[in-house]
Design an enzyme around this catalytic site. Structure first.
Site, PDB file in Angstrom:
ATOM      1  N   HIS A 165     -23.585  16.054   1.957  1.00 60.44           N
ATOM      2  CA  HIS A 165     -24.098  16.252   0.593  1.00 60.44           C
ATOM      3  C   HIS A 165     -23.886  17.694   0.101  1.00 60.44           C
ATOM      4  CE1 HIS A 165     -25.741  12.270   0.469  1.00 60.44           C
ATOM      5  NE2 HIS A 165     -26.587  12.494   1.458  1.00 60.44           N
ATOM      6  N   ASP A 199     -21.419   7.111   6.238  1.00 65.30           N
ATOM      7  CA  ASP A 199     -22.862   7.259   6.086  1.00 65.30           C
ATOM      8  C   ASP A 199     -23.335   6.277   5.002  1.00 65.30           C
ATOM      9  OD1 ASP A 199     -25.180   9.474   6.685  1.00 65.30           O
ATOM     10  OD2 ASP A 199     -25.313   8.781   4.609  1.00 65.30           O
ATOM     11  N   HIS A 201     -25.173   6.908   2.521  1.00 64.70           N
ATOM     12  CA  HIS A 201     -25.165   7.558   1.202  1.00 64.70           C
ATOM     13  C   HIS A 201     -23.776   8.097   0.872  1.00 64.70           C
ATOM     14  CE1 HIS A 201     -29.287   7.989   2.881  1.00 64.70           C
ATOM     15  NE2 HIS A 201     -29.629   7.607   1.650  1.00 64.70           N
ATOM     16  N   ASP A 288     -27.352   5.561   9.222  1.00 64.90           N
ATOM     17  CA  ASP A 288     -28.405   5.079   8.321  1.00 64.90           C
ATOM     18  C   ASP A 288     -27.975   3.821   7.569  1.00 64.90           C
ATOM     19  OD1 ASP A 288     -26.602   6.741   7.040  1.00 64.90           O
ATOM     20  OD2 ASP A 288     -28.093   7.952   5.994  1.00 64.90           O
TER      21      ASP A 288
END
Ligand SMILES: [Zn+2]
Length: 346
Positions: A165, A199, A201, A288
């Site tokens: 991120h 991931d 996200h 995740d």
């Protein structure tokens, strides 16, 4: 065939970074990105006979960091870590975001800096954060180095804090420096390459950093940003900048994504990567996506991670694995083992 050990680079001081709380949707909750995550994965990987643990001892070169990150972001990490040390180790959370109105910085600049170098409040800085972040980056760079030198075809960086991120000049979402892009930048010595982000996200920081880079292909499978963090990017229409058209491939996925849908989509992402003919691969590896992860809406099973690894192995590229998210702490070891068995074929 001899069993070549797969090096796993471990940042020994990651525990220095340990925020207690995060704030989301009106609730103050325990910080999900805990040190135990990496300890659980490390223990599970060490139980595999072909894994060799390597402490990340490489000295980080600021000039190499500045090849991909703004000096102002590095300065922010240092200044706020020092601020924390002067305030009993309290964690600094950015709270003023001046993007819409800034005309200057006041005399309390250090305390308002965060809003200029963070896009959310999920990357607090404590007195040990800078050290942990640098060591996390060093893990990724060390893994890239052994792959670059041809010592191994797969190396695993147990990065913590994670990185995907974080952008050139911003932190956020538990991330401070972009470990995957740092690894990719070093691997560029081998020519063009690809980053695959699996991931849960979208890797908004990674996408932002490679947006206009014709030498790097970025493919990402993630929860549809129409309903999931980071909300503002990760859509199909985002395909790269003017100097790098069609070097970005986003694959947003719906809630309740099944093993079958995930593998079909992964297959499409890998085909897109193959069409780019890369010489190396960096995988932003988040667990995740697992159905039991507390912040996930997918329905992926434990066993699917071996299949995911097997699929990626088929690319037959020198590969650096960079740890990103994964918050079902007690299950992370099993997921990492499954993935590692799949991608190595051992
Ligand atoms: Zn994630």
């Amino acid at each position: 065939m001899t069993l070549t050990p797969v090096p796993v680079f471990y940042p020994t001081q990651h525990g220095l970074h340990a925020p207690e709380a995060e704030y989301d949707n009106g609730l103050i909750t325990p910080y999900a990105e805990v040190a135990e995550r990496i300890e659980v994965i490390k223990a599970a990987l060490l139980a595999l006979p072909f894994v060799q643990l390597e402490p990340a001892t490489a000295v980080i070169s600021i000039s190499e960091l500045e090849q991909v990150h703004a000096p102002e972001l590095l300065n922010y990490l240092r200044v706020m870590s020092e601020w924390s040390a002067r305030h009993e180790g309290r964690y600094y959370y950015p709270s003023v975001f001046p993007g819409y109105f800034a005309r200057g910085v006041g005399v309390n600049g250090d305390r308002v800096l965060g809003g200029m170098f963070a896009f959310d409040i999920h990357a607090p800085i404590g007195m040990g954060t800078e050290t942990a972040v640098f060591q996390s980056a060093a893990s990724a760079l060390s893994a890239a180095q052994v792959v670059l030198e041809g010592k191994t075809n797969v190396a695993y960086a147990l990065c913590r804090p994670p990185g995907h991120h974080a952008g050139r000049s911003f932190s956020g979402g538990y991330c401070y420096l972009n470990n995957a892009v740092l690894a990719a930048n070093r691997l560029k010595a081998l020519g063009k390459g690809a980053i695959l982000d699996i991931d849960y996200h979208h890797g908004n920081g990674t996408q932002d950093m490679v947006w206009d880079d014709p030498e790097i292909f970025f493919a990402s499978l993630h929860a549809d940003p129409a309903f999931e963090y980071p909300y503002y990017c990760g859509y199909v229409a985002e395909t790269g900048g003017p100097h790098a058209p069609d070097t970005i491939a986003n694959f947003p996925l719906p809630k309740q994504t099944s093993d079958e849908l995930y593998l079909t989509t992964l297959h499409a992402a890998l085909e897109a990567i193959e069409a780019f003919a890369p010489n190396w691969l960096v995988v932003s590896l988040g667990f995740d996506t697992f159905g039991e992860d507390p912040i996930c809406t997918f329905a992926l099973s434990e066993g699917i991670y071996q299949e995911i690894g097997k699929h990626i192995k088929k690319l037959a590229l020198p590969t650096v694995l960079v740890q990103e998210g994964g918050y079902a702490v007690s299950k992370l070891g099993d997921l990492a083992q499954n993935f590692m068995v799949g991608i190595t074929g051992f």
